[in-house]
Structures are given as structure tokens and as C-alpha cells.
Design a protein around this motif. Sequence first.
Motif, PDB file in Angstrom:
ATOM      1  N   ILE A 153      74.410  52.745  50.759  1.00  0.00           N
ATOM      2  CA  ILE A 153      75.487  53.312  51.584  1.00  0.00           C
ATOM      3  C   ILE A 153      74.947  53.827  52.919  1.00  0.00           C
ATOM      4  O   ILE A 153      75.528  53.596  53.971  1.00  0.00           O
ATOM      5  CB  ILE A 153      76.202  54.437  50.802  1.00  0.00           C
ATOM      6  CG1 ILE A 153      76.919  53.824  49.577  1.00  0.00           C
ATOM      7  CG2 ILE A 153      77.221  55.166  51.693  1.00  0.00           C
ATOM      8  CD1 ILE A 153      77.200  54.795  48.473  1.00  0.00           C
ATOM      9  N   LEU A 154      73.818  54.493  52.871  1.00  0.00           N
ATOM     10  CA  LEU A 154      73.304  55.135  54.088  1.00  0.00           C
ATOM     11  C   LEU A 154      72.654  54.138  55.060  1.00  0.00           C
ATOM     12  O   LEU A 154      72.667  54.345  56.273  1.00  0.00           O
ATOM     13  CB  LEU A 154      72.300  56.232  53.714  1.00  0.00           C
ATOM     14  CG  LEU A 154      72.898  57.379  52.905  1.00  0.00           C
ATOM     15  CD1 LEU A 154      71.795  58.349  52.472  1.00  0.00           C
ATOM     16  CD2 LEU A 154      73.962  58.132  53.706  1.00  0.00           C
ATOM     17  N   GLN A 155      72.071  53.094  54.513  1.00  0.00           N
ATOM     18  CA  GLN A 155      71.407  52.064  55.317  1.00  0.00           C
ATOM     19  C   GLN A 155      70.496  52.650  56.407  1.00  0.00           C
ATOM     20  O   GLN A 155      70.681  52.384  57.606  1.00  0.00           O
ATOM     21  CB  GLN A 155      72.450  51.121  55.932  1.00  0.00           C
ATOM     22  CG  GLN A 155      73.323  50.471  54.863  1.00  0.00           C
ATOM     23  CD  GLN A 155      74.319  49.466  55.427  1.00  0.00           C
ATOM     24  OE1 GLN A 155      74.079  48.819  56.425  1.00  0.00           O
ATOM     25  NE2 GLN A 155      75.449  49.333  54.753  1.00  0.00           N
ATOM     26  N   PRO A 156      69.515  53.430  56.012  1.00  0.00           N
ATOM     27  CA  PRO A 156      68.654  54.096  57.001  1.00  0.00           C
ATOM     28  C   PRO A 156      67.760  53.142  57.787  1.00  0.00           C
ATOM     29  O   PRO A 156      67.139  53.547  58.758  1.00  0.00           O
ATOM     30  CB  PRO A 156      67.806  55.038  56.132  1.00  0.00           C
ATOM     31  CG  PRO A 156      67.801  54.418  54.786  1.00  0.00           C
ATOM     32  CD  PRO A 156      69.126  53.743  54.631  1.00  0.00           C
ATOM     33  N   TYR A 157      67.705  51.900  57.355  1.00  0.00           N
ATOM     34  CA  TYR A 157      66.803  50.934  57.990  1.00  0.00           C
ATOM     35  C   TYR A 157      67.432  50.233  59.192  1.00  0.00           C
ATOM     36  O   TYR A 157      66.784  49.456  59.873  1.00  0.00           O
ATOM     37  CB  TYR A 157      66.361  49.889  56.953  1.00  0.00           C
ATOM     38  CG  TYR A 157      67.524  49.254  56.216  1.00  0.00           C
ATOM     39  CD1 TYR A 157      68.155  48.124  56.730  1.00  0.00           C
ATOM     40  CD2 TYR A 157      68.020  49.804  55.028  1.00  0.00           C
ATOM     41  CE1 TYR A 157      69.239  47.558  56.083  1.00  0.00           C
ATOM     42  CE2 TYR A 157      69.094  49.243  54.373  1.00  0.00           C
ATOM     43  CZ  TYR A 157      69.709  48.117  54.901  1.00  0.00           C
ATOM     44  OH  TYR A 157      70.776  47.567  54.262  1.00  0.00           O
ATOM     45  N   ARG A 158      68.736  50.473  59.423  1.00  0.00           N
ATOM     46  CA  ARG A 158      69.373  49.838  60.585  1.00  0.00           C
ATOM     47  C   ARG A 158      70.466  50.756  61.126  1.00  0.00           C
ATOM     48  O   ARG A 158      71.009  51.594  60.404  1.00  0.00           O
ATOM     49  CB  ARG A 158      69.940  48.460  60.225  1.00  0.00           C
ATOM     50  CG  ARG A 158      71.042  48.468  59.181  1.00  0.00           C
ATOM     51  CD  ARG A 158      71.499  47.045  58.829  1.00  0.00           C
ATOM     52  NE  ARG A 158      72.670  47.066  57.952  1.00  0.00           N
ATOM     53  CZ  ARG A 158      73.265  45.964  57.501  1.00  0.00           C
ATOM     54  NH1 ARG A 158      72.795  44.770  57.825  1.00  0.00           N
ATOM     55  NH2 ARG A 158      74.334  46.054  56.725  1.00  0.00           N
ATOM     56  N   SER A 159      70.761  50.568  62.419  1.00  0.00           N
ATOM     57  CA  SER A 159      71.734  51.457  63.054  1.00  0.00           C
ATOM     58  C   SER A 159      73.145  50.874  62.954  1.00  0.00           C
ATOM     59  O   SER A 159      73.318  49.666  62.784  1.00  0.00           O
ATOM     60  CB  SER A 159      71.371  51.655  64.528  1.00  0.00           C
ATOM     61  OG  SER A 159      71.541  50.426  65.213  1.00  0.00           O
ATOM     62  N   LYS A 160      74.121  51.754  63.081  1.00  0.00           N
ATOM     63  CA  LYS A 160      75.528  51.302  63.117  1.00  0.00           C
ATOM     64  C   LYS A 160      75.746  50.372  64.304  1.00  0.00           C
ATOM     65  O   LYS A 160      76.509  49.419  64.219  1.00  0.00           O
ATOM     66  CB  LYS A 160      76.457  52.512  63.209  1.00  0.00           C
ATOM     67  CG  LYS A 160      76.595  53.285  61.902  1.00  0.00           C
ATOM     68  CD  LYS A 160      77.934  54.026  61.878  1.00  0.00           C
ATOM     69  CE  LYS A 160      78.219  54.636  60.507  1.00  0.00           C
ATOM     70  NZ  LYS A 160      77.385  55.830  60.226  1.00  0.00           N
ATOM     71  N   ASP A 161      75.062  50.684  65.412  1.00  0.00           N
ATOM     72  CA  ASP A 161      75.208  49.834  66.605  1.00  0.00           C
ATOM     73  C   ASP A 161      74.723  48.422  66.334  1.00  0.00           C
ATOM     74  O   ASP A 161      75.328  47.448  66.786  1.00  0.00           O
ATOM     75  CB  ASP A 161      74.404  50.424  67.780  1.00  0.00           C
ATOM     76  CG  ASP A 161      75.054  51.680  68.316  1.00  0.00           C
ATOM     77  OD1 ASP A 161      76.218  51.948  67.937  1.00  0.00           O
ATOM     78  OD2 ASP A 161      74.398  52.404  69.085  1.00  0.00           O
ATOM     79  N   GLU A 162      73.613  48.342  65.597  1.00  0.00           N
ATOM     80  CA  GLU A 162      73.070  47.011  65.289  1.00  0.00           C
ATOM     81  C   GLU A 162      74.079  46.204  64.479  1.00  0.00           C
ATOM     82  O   GLU A 162      74.343  45.034  64.770  1.00  0.00           O
ATOM     83  CB  GLU A 162      71.752  47.152  64.504  1.00  0.00           C
ATOM     84  CG  GLU A 162      71.137  45.801  64.161  1.00  0.00           C
ATOM     85  CD  GLU A 162      69.938  45.905  63.228  1.00  0.00           C
ATOM     86  OE1 GLU A 162      69.019  46.693  63.514  1.00  0.00           O
ATOM     87  OE2 GLU A 162      69.928  45.185  62.202  1.00  0.00           O
ATOM     88  N   VAL A 163      74.667  46.850  63.475  1.00  0.00           N
ATOM     89  CA  VAL A 163      75.646  46.152  62.631  1.00  0.00           C
ATOM     90  C   VAL A 163      76.846  45.743  63.476  1.00  0.00           C
ATOM     91  O   VAL A 163      77.333  44.605  63.394  1.00  0.00           O
ATOM     92  CB  VAL A 163      76.086  47.041  61.450  1.00  0.00           C
ATOM     93  CG1 VAL A 163      77.139  46.316  60.602  1.00  0.00           C
ATOM     94  CG2 VAL A 163      74.879  47.438  60.597  1.00  0.00           C
ATOM     95  N   GLU A 164      77.286  46.654  64.329  1.00  0.00           N
ATOM     96  CA  GLU A 164      78.460  46.404  65.170  1.00  0.00           C
ATOM     97  C   GLU A 164      78.213  45.213  66.097  1.00  0.00           C
ATOM     98  O   GLU A 164      79.066  44.338  66.268  1.00  0.00           O
ATOM     99  CB  GLU A 164      78.774  47.676  65.981  1.00  0.00           C
ATOM    100  CG  GLU A 164      80.242  47.879  66.268  1.00  0.00           C
ATOM    101  CD  GLU A 164      81.154  47.507  65.090  1.00  0.00           C
ATOM    102  OE1 GLU A 164      82.065  46.695  65.324  1.00  0.00           O
ATOM    103  OE2 GLU A 164      80.948  48.007  63.951  1.00  0.00           O
TER     104      GLU A 164
END
Lengths: 329, 347
Positions: free
Chosen positions: B266-277
Motif C-alpha cells: 500500500i505504501l510503495q516506499p520505493y517509488r513516488s506518486k509522481d512517478e506513478v502518475e
Amino acid sequence: MSEKSYRDAIRDAMMEEMDRDPNVLIMGEDIGVYEGTFRITAGMLKKYGGKRVIDTPIAEAGMVGTAVGMAMLGLRPIVEMMTMNFAIVAADQILNHAAKVRYFSGGQVDVPVVIRGPQGAGVQLSAQHSQTFESFYAHFPGIKVVAPATPADAKGLLKTSIRGRDPVIFLESAALYGMKGEVPDDPNFTVPFGVSRVAREGSDVTIVSYSRMLQMSLIAAEKLSQDEGIECEVIDLRTLRPLDLEPAYASVTKTHRCVVVQEQWKPFGAAAEIAASITETVFDELDAPVARVTGEDVPMPYARNLELLATPHEQHVIAAVKKVMYANG
Amino acid sequence: MAKTKEQASSTIDPAAACAPEWTEILRQMILIRRFEEATEREFRKGKIGGYLHVYSGQEAVASGIITALTKGDILFTGYRDHAHALALGSEPRRVMAELFGKSTGVSKGKGGSMHLFDVEHGFYGGYGIVGGHLTLAAGAAYALRYQQTERIAVCYFGDGAMNIGSFHEAMNMAGLWGKDGMCPILFIIENNGYAMGTSVERHSALTDLAQRVRAYNIQTEKVDGQDVFAVRGVADRVVRQMRETGKPYCIEAITYRFSGHGAADILQPYRSKDEVEEHRHRDPIGILRNRLGEICGLTDADVKSIEDWAASEVAAAVQFAEESAPPEAEELWRDIVAEHGPVRENE
């Protein structure tokens, strides 16, 4: 009947099955051009060609994994392990894949793969090359574990292994390769899994064993008969999974005493399973606790004197028989 | 992943691009996406147990390859396997029922999300040990050739599977057997940039993953895994070639997973929200939809009707799974081995 060595019985079984069924093939390290470290596969490459006698790289996970894939597609691969010690490298392929794929697929595939090779101690091969693995594999549902004690059983059980639909760990005793015995010539001779046999009749003590330790137990039984007048009944399990203990229960009901003999280490071994089952099933028949004869709980040493100390011998069986008869000194 | 020069890219021939098959591929990809969204909802509701690894974002890699196959071809993959089953033709309701642990599931409720199997449709699983299935697939490919067929085996795996021993053993044996035309296996690297949470840069000494496969005498090619036109284009050519040569081939599809590694990530600390976006701007479904709109006149209404169809298929699948019975207790003891022992004659 012909007199055959354990080694030749194994080769005959494979070649007869390769003649019978074009889907049978064999793969392993140096089994073709080199003709096998123990020469079990001598002559096979010439007769069957490179597509059916496959020299693999030294890559146990690769050779077992590919064999499992072949088996799922309808071939019947036999994988020769140079020694069963190396099969540990392929544990993921054997235990996580071969043993489980039928189950987690809901029965959609057969996995008729035979993984066979020599095991056991006795010729100063030290810690990494002297192990025995029957209880390790027999712990896992989904595979069958075979450990023949005679040339006839080696042939008959190997043919059943090759013709079956499940993964089989076929454990050969390296020390028995030269042993000779009568073997039926009928190409359709097979020995079913899960049918133990009475190898020697007797009325005083039941000895339960398999593979090389069965032969050693028979020698001990003869000595006990000649020297002490003690008559042992010796049960040969032949397969550890499926495990048929009915003849052992019947025998203990007659003798009321039992010794289980194995080459491998004592903790969590086959003898522990067998002794527990006998205790659970025929407890009221027992006049003494079931005794175990096993290897010493140490990595196998190299020095000959230490190796002899680490492995079980006839005198250990004799002592255990006397112990369950409360006849020691 | 940004597109690099060496990645194959689609060249657009309007006649080919507007073949009805592309609309079918769009339907399949939308169905997969809606199916995966439903599995995430049902997991949160507690209807699906165990692990759940969804495929959202990678649909073009499954659909682009699998639609190029023909009946008789076979496929192995890891545990992120729902899309492969659906693309091969498994019924969505039976796949969903498997995730619900029901008797009507493709694996009778005994495999779950990680072990989908549907041999009738060429699907040989669904495996949970990273890299373990690569060796099985290579052996299966040998068997197809041994049986003198022109069928091929396809083996999907992630970038994270490329560091374990069985990867190297499978590649070497495939390359070796391929020299004799005895190993028609198509390896697909689903390079989504992460081995669970460890990025390619952090898990692989060499980040050009295809190059690592070439070391085993296997031809490779990189493709933009978000562009189904590109993926399918490569697949059509390669599959045809493999049927003739019996040699292995490897396609590295550069892709991205929109959801977490698994349902618990859930937290996905290995990547940023911006990267996913940023990667969501290269949604494979959006890319295909826009292209069909621009070139072939696919309308919003057309897309809406596909969306409605997918939603109703998925709703029906969930309902079927919900209403199906769990496996009988006897199933516990079935399918362990084919022939049970002991087999004493007197019993």
C-alpha cells in the motif's frame, strides 16, 4: 530368470522402456558420450541418439525443471543424477514444482518424471557425497520415493516408475551396483509401489529396512540364527512413499519385538516414522520399545576409520536385536 | 520507462490498424483492467485470500503477444497471471471463482491467484517461486519439438526473475537446444522496472536486460510494452520465425505496473506518486483507444459500449464466484498423485 547385477538391472529397465515407448528419454550429466560415471547408461547414446539420451550442462535445477516441463507435455523423462547429493541443487524444481503442480492445477497435468541416481556412504567420499535422502523426499506429498534392495526390485520398481504418472525419486544404493541376483526376463515384469515383502521369515524379532541396509540386516539375521538361535523376520519396504507397513504390523503381532534399520541420520529419519507408526498401530503387541539402528549424527568424515564409525554395521543390528529381547550381557 | 531508440515502435498502416481485431484487442485489455480492479475490491472485502498481484498497466504485454498465438501454443508465467489466463480464453467467471477459492475455479479452487491453470486453453500455470517456471517452460518447448509439432511455448517472467539461478540454467539450456532447433520458446521479459520494490538499477548489475539473454545465444528485441501495436507487430514476426527455426527468442517489453506489487503493497516506499502518475499518461489502453479514435474513427460511444460490456462481464464473474460452492472436503485428498498407494492386491 537371469543373473544380473543391480547396475545392469537398472540399465535393462530403462532400455526396455525406451524400446517400448518412444516418449521415454533420459537426460543427465555425462550420461551420453562419457557413458555415465557409474556406467549405467553405457551404450544408450549409440542406440537411441542425442534427442533421447541428452547430455546436459552441470545444472541440476535446469535438468530437473526441463524434465518436469517435458513430463507435463506427455514425455516420460528419466533424469540421472550423478549422485543424489547433487539433486539438492534442484530441490525447488522437485519439491515446489514436480511435487505440487498436479495439486495446484486441480489435477490438470500428469508429471511422469523419474529422478534417479546413487546415494549412500562407504567409499570415503566424505561429507558432500555420502548422504542418503529417503526421509527428506518422503516428507513431501506429491512425490514417490523408491529404494530397492535387490536387482529384481531395482528393475521391476524402475519400470513401474517410468510407466507411472507421478514424479518418482528413485534412490539407488551405490554400494549395491555390483550385487548380483536373479531377475525375471519378461519385459513386462514390474513391481508395484506400496507393497512391502517379507525377505526372511522368523519368529523372534522383526527387522524393518530397505535398500542396502536390508541386505545388511539379512546378514545380521543369518549370524543371529547361527550364533544365537534367534530367528529374525526381515521386512523389505521397497518404497518409502507410498509406505506399506502392513507386513511389519503382521510380523510384530507375531514377534512382539521390532528393530528398524536405516543408513541415514537418526533425527527425523525414516526409522522414526516407521517406529512411530508401529507404536501407534500395534502398541499392545510390543514387548519392548521399537529400536532404531542408524548412522551417527555427524557429517560423513573422510578418514576410513572415522567413516566406519559413522555408518551402521551388522554388529549394530545384532546388538539392537538383543536389546529388544533384553538379551544384552 | 521512457522509450529508447532501440525499442521497436509501431508504424501505422491505417488499413491494418483498423482491422476489427484491434477492437477485439481493446475489448480484451479493458476487460483485463476491469477484472483486476474488481479483484482489488473483492480482496479488500475479504472475498479473495492469500496474495493478489494485479496486472494493471501491463495489459499490452499480455494481449500483444497472446493474440498472436494459435491454438496448441502453450504458456507459462509467474504469479501475476490473471491477464494471461483471460487473454488465452479462460472464462472470466472461472478465473474469478479460482480467486474466490471455489470449486468452479479453473484449478478447482486449489491453486488460487498464483496458480491459475487452464490446459485446455494452453495455460500451463501460474507459478509462485520467482524464476522456477522458466526451466519447466524450456522443457515443455523441447517436448513440443520432440513431438514434431510446430507449436511454441511462451514463457513470461519479470525483471526480478533474472537474478536467480534457474533463469540462467533455463536460458543456457534453451540456447543450447535451440542450436538443434529443439527449443521453440518465446521468453517475454515483463520489465516493469521493479523486482517487487527493488528497481532494476538496484537489482541487476547490467540494466540492459536483453543483453543478459543474448549471452546465452538467444536473439532478443526490446519493445515498448505500453504500445500494443508495437508488441503485436514484433510477436507476429517472431512467432512465425520460431515455428520454422525451433529456436528460442526473447522479447523485453518495457512496461509499468500501476498498482502495488501485491495487494499488501500500500505504501510503495520505493517509488513516488509522481512517478506513478507520469506513467499513467502512457496507459496502454489509452494509447490504443486514442489511436483507434484518431485513425479508425472509434467513437466515445463505441468505447462506452465496450466499457459497459466489460463491467457486466466482470459483475457476472463476481456473482458467479460468489454463488459457487467451495470445494468439497474430499478435494483435500484429490490430485496429490495420480495413482494412490499402498496398492496391495488384497485391498
